[in-house]
Scaffold this motif. Structure first.
Motif, PDB file in Angstrom:
ATOM      1  N   PRO A   1      -3.543  -1.030   0.887  1.00  0.00           N
ATOM      2  CA  PRO A   1      -3.502  -0.145   2.054  1.00  0.00           C
ATOM      3  C   PRO A   1      -3.150   1.270   1.601  1.00  0.00           C
ATOM      4  CG  PRO A   1      -2.310  -2.178   2.490  1.00  0.00           C
ATOM      5  CD  PRO A   1      -2.642  -2.183   1.021  1.00  0.00           C
ATOM      6  N   SER A   2      -3.703   2.257   2.263  1.00  0.00           N
ATOM      7  CA  SER A   2      -3.556   3.639   1.807  1.00  0.00           C
ATOM      8  C   SER A   2      -2.101   4.084   1.757  1.00  0.00           C
ATOM      9  CB  SER A   2      -4.359   4.581   2.702  1.00  0.00           C
ATOM     10  OG  SER A   2      -3.937   4.465   4.057  1.00  0.00           O
ATOM     11  N   ASP A   3      -1.296   3.668   2.732  1.00  0.00           N
ATOM     12  CA  ASP A   3       0.104   4.092   2.721  1.00  0.00           C
ATOM     13  C   ASP A   3       0.871   3.437   1.582  1.00  0.00           C
ATOM     14  OD1 ASP A   3      -0.156   1.609   3.912  1.00  0.00           O
ATOM     15  OD2 ASP A   3       1.463   1.929   5.356  1.00  0.00           O
ATOM     16  N   ALA A   4       0.555   2.163   1.297  1.00  0.00           N
ATOM     17  CA  ALA A   4       1.223   1.465   0.194  1.00  0.00           C
ATOM     18  C   ALA A   4       0.826   2.070  -1.140  1.00  0.00           C
ATOM     19  CB  ALA A   4       0.877  -0.022   0.231  1.00  0.00           C
TER      20      ALA A   4
ATOM     21  N   ALA B   1      -0.169   5.185  -1.642  1.00  0.00           N
ATOM     22  CA  ALA B   1       0.443   6.511  -1.741  1.00  0.00           C
ATOM     23  C   ALA B   1       1.894   6.410  -2.185  1.00  0.00           C
ATOM     24  CB  ALA B   1       0.335   7.243  -0.408  1.00  0.00           C
ATOM     25  N   ALA B   2       2.613   5.429  -1.642  1.00  0.00           N
ATOM     26  CA  ALA B   2       4.017   5.240  -2.029  1.00  0.00           C
ATOM     27  C   ALA B   2       4.127   4.809  -3.485  1.00  0.00           C
ATOM     28  CB  ALA B   2       4.674   4.208  -1.109  1.00  0.00           C
TER      29      ALA B   2
ATOM     30  N   GLU C   1       1.938   5.408  -5.911  1.00  0.00           N
ATOM     31  CA  GLU C   1       1.557   6.525  -6.765  1.00  0.00           C
ATOM     32  C   GLU C   1       2.677   7.554  -6.849  1.00  0.00           C
ATOM     33  OE1 GLU C   1      -2.559   8.832  -7.544  1.00  0.00           O
ATOM     34  OE2 GLU C   1      -1.827   8.909  -5.472  1.00  0.00           O
TER      35      GLU C   1
END
Length: 340
Positions: free
Chosen positions: A42-45, A47-48, A50
């Protein structure tokens, strides 16, 4: 010691590639068709993950130069299996290699040959010559799964049944599609750099003894080795995806991102509580990376005094507060990232 299922699939991968390349009884060739697991997050996961990986020193990059006075060290993060995309970085490195006083790698061809010779003289290092066999120790269901996976990697059941658990685990860390026609040695960027150095008549030296790789595993007692082997079995279906994720992370020069992903998966999917799982991963990280990094620093610094050298080691060794770049920087070297 229960390392957790994901830990056993991810953490030993780079070392497993080298060991399998040295010791596999047969060579296979196939094309991997795995998916990059990072793309599925998922994009939010993502991003976190990274953002967290970028808090580590030198989180990105495969090539750096360290300078201090008249001493210069070119650091190259390598991958121990061949990919055609390595040709371009190699061409950019040729001029640097030709002007260098020496190249340092984890193991030269001489160490690789010595390891093979030692195994030939001491098969007890990877085969149990007495006591219960793996089928007897694992049970029928686990043995059926294990023997099938080892057969796909070129290991007949009659040999597989007598393997020491640590080596069976190491072999499982490499999907069948990743086992190339290696000629008995790792055939990745390390090998290409060594070949280029030989052409330029630049000496190549090893940073550690020939048996350092196997001691990471053989220092564990047999019961722990068996626990690790058993816990590796549930994730065998992900082997090609792990391999693809490793490869793509490498060429994106985001090796720390891949390492932190393995840490996250290990903790999340371990049957143990998060604190225990995190400690287990840290123990494996210490054995595979950190302890070796510290052992390399003095030889690297001594070799670099007033000279220009290349240090080409697995890319996972570069980043982090205990990575070789940070350790060299602590000794007064300036570190600059170079184009890979």
């Amino acid at each position: 010691m229960n390392q957790g299922t994901a830990n056993q699939m991810f953490a030993p991968f780079r070392m497993a590639v080298v060991l399998a390349a040295f010791l596999m009884p047969a060579s296979l060739s196939a094309q991997c068709a795995g998916q990059n697991l990072l793309d599925a997050m998922p994009s939010d996961a993502f991003a976190a993950l990274e953002a967290g990986s970028e808090t580590h020193p030198y989180a990105t990059g495969n090539r750096f130069v360290a300078t201090k006075g008249e001493s210069t060290i070119h650091f190259v993060g390598t991958l121990h299996v061949y990919d055609a995309r390595m040709k371009e970085p190699l061409e950019r490195l040729r001029a640097v290699i030709a002007l260098s006083d020496a190249v340092y790698v984890e193991a030269t061809e001489a160490e690789q040959a010595q390891l093979k010779s030692e195994i030939a003289k001491r098969p007890d290092l990877i085969f149990a010559t007495e006591g219960a066999t793996l089928p007897e120790r694992l049970g029928q269901a686990d043995w059926t799964l294990l023997s099938g996976e080892l057969a796909a990697r070129g290991m007949p059941a009659v040999l597989a049944s007598k393997l020491r658990p640590w080596y069976a685990t190491a072999v499982l860390g490499v999907p069948p599609c990743a086992i190339k026609e290696l000629g008995g040695q790792a055939n990745g960027l390390d090998k290409l750099i060594m070949d280029a150095a030989a052409e330029a008549r630049v000496p190549v030296h090893a940073l550690e003894p020939y048996d350092a790789a196997i001691r990471v595993f053989t220092d564990m007692d047999d019961a722990d080795q068996l626990d690790i082997l058993r816990s590796s079995l549930p994730l065998l279906g992900e082997a090609e995806n792990v391999y693809e994720t490793l490869i793509e992370s490498y060429f994106a020069e985001k090796n720390r991102l891949f390492w932190e992903y393995t840490r996250e998966r290990s903790v999340a999917e371990s049957p143990d509580d998060p604190e225990t799982a995190a400690a287990d991963f840290a123990r494996m990280e210490n054995a595979l990376l950190i302890r070796r990094n510290y052992s390399w620093i003095d030889p690297i610094l001594k070799a670099a005094e007033g000279r220009e050298i290349i240090v080409a080691v697995g890319a996972a060794h570069l980043s982090g507060i205990n990575g070789i770049l940070a350790l060299v920087e602590e000794q007064g070297y300036r570190i600059d990232r170079e184009s890979f």
